[in-house]
Design a protein around this motif. Sequence first.
Motif, PDB file in Angstrom:
ATOM      1  N   GLY A 241       0.800  -1.227   0.000  1.00 14.10           N
ATOM      2  CA  GLY A 241       0.000   0.000   0.000  1.00 14.10           C
ATOM      3  C   GLY A 241       0.823   1.264   0.000  1.00 14.10           C
ATOM      4  N   GLY A 242       2.125   1.133  -0.168  1.00 13.58           N
ATOM      5  CA  GLY A 242       2.979   2.326  -0.229  1.00 13.58           C
ATOM      6  C   GLY A 242       2.936   2.944  -1.611  1.00 13.58           C
ATOM      7  N   VAL A 243       3.948   3.749  -1.906  1.00 13.29           N
ATOM      8  CA  VAL A 243       3.963   4.389  -3.223  1.00 13.29           C
ATOM      9  C   VAL A 243       5.413   4.608  -3.676  1.00 13.29           C
ATOM     10  CG1 VAL A 243       3.743   6.718  -2.221  1.00 13.29           C
ATOM     11  CG2 VAL A 243       3.109   6.338  -4.600  1.00 13.29           C
ATOM     12  N   ALA A 244       5.647   4.309  -4.944  1.00 15.39           N
ATOM     13  CA  ALA A 244       6.910   4.672  -5.572  1.00 15.39           C
ATOM     14  C   ALA A 244       6.639   5.827  -6.521  1.00 15.39           C
ATOM     15  CB  ALA A 244       7.490   3.488  -6.349  1.00 15.39           C
ATOM     16  N   VAL A 245       7.517   6.798  -6.528  1.00 14.31           N
ATOM     17  CA  VAL A 245       7.392   7.913  -7.465  1.00 14.31           C
ATOM     18  C   VAL A 245       8.602   7.879  -8.377  1.00 14.31           C
ATOM     19  CG1 VAL A 245       7.051  10.387  -7.731  1.00 14.31           C
ATOM     20  CG2 VAL A 245       6.219   9.235  -5.677  1.00 14.31           C
ATOM     21  N   TRP A 246       8.337   7.803  -9.652  1.00 13.16           N
ATOM     22  CA  TRP A 246       9.410   7.695 -10.654  1.00 13.16           C
ATOM     23  C   TRP A 246       9.602   9.028 -11.362  1.00 13.16           C
ATOM     24  CZ3 TRP A 246       8.209   2.545 -13.760  1.00 13.16           C
ATOM     25  CH2 TRP A 246       8.346   1.451 -12.889  1.00 13.16           C
ATOM     26  N   LEU A 247      10.834   9.555 -11.214  1.00 13.13           N
ATOM     27  CA  LEU A 247      11.190  10.763 -11.972  1.00 13.13           C
ATOM     28  C   LEU A 247      12.300  10.489 -12.979  1.00 13.13           C
ATOM     29  CD1 LEU A 247      11.130  11.707  -8.664  1.00 13.13           C
ATOM     30  CD2 LEU A 247      11.107  13.908  -9.767  1.00 13.13           C
ATOM     31  N   GLY A 248      13.134   9.470 -12.688  1.00 17.14           N
ATOM     32  CA  GLY A 248      14.302   9.216 -13.523  1.00 17.14           C
ATOM     33  C   GLY A 248      13.908   8.669 -14.886  1.00 17.14           C
ATOM     34  N   LEU A 249      14.722   8.993 -15.874  1.00 16.05           N
ATOM     35  CA  LEU A 249      14.406   8.595 -17.255  1.00 16.05           C
ATOM     36  C   LEU A 249      15.616   7.936 -17.921  1.00 16.05           C
ATOM     37  CD1 LEU A 249      12.560  11.887 -18.203  1.00 16.05           C
ATOM     38  CD2 LEU A 249      11.505   9.635 -18.228  1.00 16.05           C
ATOM     39  N   ALA A 250      16.397   7.171 -17.140  1.00 16.90           N
ATOM     40  CA  ALA A 250      17.631   6.610 -17.702  1.00 16.90           C
ATOM     41  C   ALA A 250      17.359   5.559 -18.782  1.00 16.90           C
ATOM     42  CB  ALA A 250      18.487   6.009 -16.590  1.00 16.90           C
ATOM     43  N   GLU A 251      16.323   4.759 -18.596  1.00 21.66           N
ATOM     44  CA  GLU A 251      16.027   3.676 -19.553  1.00 21.66           C
ATOM     45  C   GLU A 251      14.529   3.642 -19.814  1.00 21.66           C
ATOM     46  OE1 GLU A 251      17.271  -0.054 -17.917  1.00 21.66           O
ATOM     47  OE2 GLU A 251      19.385   0.511 -17.819  1.00 21.66           O
ATOM     48  N   GLU A 252      14.143   2.917 -20.854  1.00 21.98           N
ATOM     49  CA  GLU A 252      12.708   2.768 -21.132  1.00 21.98           C
ATOM     50  C   GLU A 252      12.097   1.579 -20.405  1.00 21.98           C
ATOM     51  OE1 GLU A 252      12.109   2.894 -25.354  1.00 21.98           O
ATOM     52  OE2 GLU A 252      12.785   4.973 -25.462  1.00 21.98           O
ATOM     53  N   GLU A 253      12.919   0.576 -20.079  1.00 17.14           N
ATOM     54  CA  GLU A 253      12.394  -0.635 -19.451  1.00 17.14           C
ATOM     55  C   GLU A 253      11.959  -0.372 -18.010  1.00 17.14           C
ATOM     56  OE1 GLU A 253      15.141  -0.818 -21.466  1.00 17.14           O
ATOM     57  OE2 GLU A 253      13.766  -1.624 -22.979  1.00 17.14           O
ATOM     58  N   GLY A 255      11.096  -3.219 -15.667  1.00 13.81           N
ATOM     59  CA  GLY A 255      11.876  -4.220 -14.932  1.00 13.81           C
ATOM     60  C   GLY A 255      11.397  -4.581 -13.545  1.00 13.81           C
ATOM     61  N   PHE A 256      10.141  -4.242 -13.179  1.00 15.25           N
ATOM     62  CA  PHE A 256       9.710  -4.552 -11.819  1.00 15.25           C
ATOM     63  C   PHE A 256       8.749  -5.741 -11.806  1.00 15.25           C
ATOM     64  CE2 PHE A 256       6.528  -1.772 -13.523  1.00 15.25           C
ATOM     65  CZ  PHE A 256       5.336  -2.172 -12.947  1.00 15.25           C
ATOM     66  N   ASP A 257       8.542  -6.270 -10.585  1.00 16.23           N
ATOM     67  CA  ASP A 257       7.684  -7.439 -10.421  1.00 16.23           C
ATOM     68  C   ASP A 257       6.228  -6.963 -10.359  1.00 16.23           C
ATOM     69  OD1 ASP A 257       6.188  -9.575  -9.518  1.00 16.23           O
ATOM     70  OD2 ASP A 257       7.702 -10.265  -8.091  1.00 16.23           O
ATOM     71  N   ALA A 258       5.524  -7.104 -11.468  1.00 17.68           N
ATOM     72  CA  ALA A 258       4.147  -6.604 -11.540  1.00 17.68           C
ATOM     73  C   ALA A 258       3.213  -7.401 -10.636  1.00 17.68           C
ATOM     74  CB  ALA A 258       3.660  -6.643 -12.995  1.00 17.68           C
ATOM     75  N   ASN A 259       3.473  -8.710 -10.469  1.00 18.55           N
ATOM     76  CA  ASN A 259       2.593  -9.515  -9.612  1.00 18.55           C
ATOM     77  C   ASN A 259       2.713  -9.090  -8.143  1.00 18.55           C
ATOM     78  OD1 ASN A 259       1.841 -10.788 -11.906  1.00 18.55           O
ATOM     79  ND2 ASN A 259       2.769 -12.777 -11.418  1.00 18.55           N
ATOM     80  N   ALA A 260       3.928  -8.748  -7.722  1.00 16.69           N
ATOM     81  CA  ALA A 260       4.115  -8.264  -6.343  1.00 16.69           C
ATOM     82  C   ALA A 260       3.376  -6.948  -6.147  1.00 16.69           C
ATOM     83  CB  ALA A 260       5.601  -8.080  -6.040  1.00 16.69           C
ATOM     84  N   LEU A 261       3.365  -6.132  -7.205  1.00 17.29           N
ATOM     85  CA  LEU A 261       2.635  -4.863  -7.147  1.00 17.29           C
ATOM     86  C   LEU A 261       1.156  -5.136  -6.872  1.00 17.29           C
ATOM     87  CD1 LEU A 261       3.252  -1.678  -8.572  1.00 17.29           C
ATOM     88  CD2 LEU A 261       1.355  -2.624  -9.838  1.00 17.29           C
ATOM     89  N   ILE A 262       0.602  -6.135  -7.568  1.00 20.01           N
ATOM     90  CA  ILE A 262      -0.813  -6.449  -7.406  1.00 20.01           C
ATOM     91  C   ILE A 262      -1.094  -7.032  -6.021  1.00 20.01           C
ATOM     92  CG2 ILE A 262      -2.648  -7.998  -8.211  1.00 20.01           C
ATOM     93  CD1 ILE A 262      -1.274  -7.713 -11.043  1.00 20.01           C
ATOM     94  N   ARG A 263      -0.296  -8.029  -5.633  1.00 23.35           N
ATOM     95  CA  ARG A 263      -0.606  -8.755  -4.400  1.00 23.35           C
ATOM     96  C   ARG A 263      -0.465  -7.888  -3.151  1.00 23.35           C
ATOM     97  NH1 ARG A 263       2.346 -13.269  -6.992  1.00 23.35           N
ATOM     98  NH2 ARG A 263       0.714 -14.622  -7.846  1.00 23.35           N
ATOM     99  N   SER A 264       0.381  -6.893  -3.190  1.00 22.05           N
ATOM    100  CA  SER A 264       0.557  -6.032  -2.010  1.00 22.05           C
ATOM    101  C   SER A 264       0.011  -4.630  -2.228  1.00 22.05           C
ATOM    102  CB  SER A 264       2.037  -5.951  -1.623  1.00 22.05           C
ATOM    103  OG  SER A 264       2.498  -7.216  -1.214  1.00 22.05           O
ATOM    104  N   GLU A 265      -0.794  -4.487  -3.272  1.00 18.73           N
ATOM    105  CA  GLU A 265      -1.392  -3.186  -3.594  1.00 18.73           C
ATOM    106  C   GLU A 265      -0.379  -2.056  -3.533  1.00 18.73           C
ATOM    107  OE1 GLU A 265      -5.100  -2.469  -1.578  1.00 18.73           O
ATOM    108  OE2 GLU A 265      -6.105  -3.923  -2.876  1.00 18.73           O
ATOM    109  N   LYS A 266       0.771  -2.349  -4.137  1.00 16.79           N
ATOM    110  CA  LYS A 266       1.767  -1.292  -4.236  1.00 16.79           C
ATOM    111  C   LYS A 266       1.380  -0.355  -5.376  1.00 16.79           C
ATOM    112  CE  LYS A 266       5.430  -4.080  -2.274  1.00 16.79           C
ATOM    113  NZ  LYS A 266       6.813  -4.613  -2.423  1.00 16.79           N
ATOM    114  N   ARG A 267       2.021   0.809  -5.405  1.00 15.10           N
ATOM    115  CA  ARG A 267       1.685   1.793  -6.438  1.00 15.10           C
ATOM    116  C   ARG A 267       2.937   2.423  -7.026  1.00 15.10           C
ATOM    117  NH1 ARG A 267      -2.547   5.112  -2.945  1.00 15.10           N
ATOM    118  NH2 ARG A 267      -1.152   4.339  -1.322  1.00 15.10           N
ATOM    119  N   VAL A 268       2.826   2.736  -8.278  1.00 19.12           N
ATOM    120  CA  VAL A 268       3.911   3.441  -8.968  1.00 19.12           C
ATOM    121  C   VAL A 268       3.298   4.662  -9.651  1.00 19.12           C
ATOM    122  CG1 VAL A 268       5.525   3.348 -10.892  1.00 19.12           C
ATOM    123  CG2 VAL A 268       5.317   1.381  -9.363  1.00 19.12           C
TER     124      VAL A 268
END
Length: 323
Positions: A241-253, A255-268
């Motif tokens: 239930g936390g939150v990640a905020v992405w500002l960096g633009l080093a790469e297009e990929e 690369g994160f675990d999307a299933n973990a995002l779902i199961r723990s209701e994480k946010r980007v």
Amino acid sequence: MKALVFTAPGQVELLDVPEPEPAPREVLVEVRAAGICGSELHGARRPGFRQPPLIMGHEFAGTGAGGEPVVVNPILSCGRCAECRRGLRHVCREREIIGVHRAGGFAERVAVPASALRPLPPGLPWEAAALIEPAANAVHAWNLAGRALGASGAVSTDGAQRARVAVIGCGAIGLLCAAMALSSGAALVEVTDLSPARLAAAQRLGAEVASPGLSGEYDVVIDAVGSAATRAASVAHQRPGGVAVWLGLAEEEAGFDANALIRSEKRVLGSFAYRDEEFAQAMARISDWDLTWAAGYPLAEAAGIFTDLMNGGLHPLKALLLP
Ligand SMILES: [Zn+2]
Ligand SMILES: [Zn+2]
């Protein structure tokens, strides 16, 4: 006049160029300080939105037509679309940025729309004024995190609820994000970077170094790098239930675990630029922060400094050109 011109991929040159001629509703700004942004170092190596020949520079301050001190908000938008009308003109589809889509501040003078000028508070040093634009990015990222976590989250000063924050990457944007979190009452701000000099700058701001890297979980993870690895880390170290905020633009990929995002209701959340009021908030806060990690250079040295930073040089941490 003299200007630092992006002339070809991987190449910048200090050239004599014609004086800018302001169009109707434009103003000639005498540039006093202009920051070199990581996005410009990247964009000069691999041209994307920025196409040579171009005078870059979107972080700058100087004097307006009457000699008054001003800082430029470089985001130009259509003013008519749904986003603009909702106060989100930074994501207008017709958005253009001074120094990206048209000539910017790496010059003695630049013509900009009068609507881009913001009066500076008296006594603010030019170096600090040129850091208002990057600081506004940090204000925006922090506000997005706070909104995502709700009233009891990142923006609260309530001791029981204060946020634990991690910042990945301590370039200028990461440092300013750390400063914003610390001055907004975060319980803890831990930072990571590969460079000892950058980590030392973060410590001077009051952040703690996560050694040997992030461990455990945080309410907010700010990714100021933008590689697949740092994006994955921003999700892995986010509490449920936390939150990640992405500002960096080093790469297009991603690369994160999307299933973990779902199961723990994480946010980007993607964070780009700032709203107008956040630019004003950055102006109000900038003089409270340690800015000794930025260093000014005469325009005459611009090509050498830019080229060195573009090729991976780490000193200075943030270069400001002082025409
Ligand atoms: Zn920038
Ligand atoms: Zn618009």
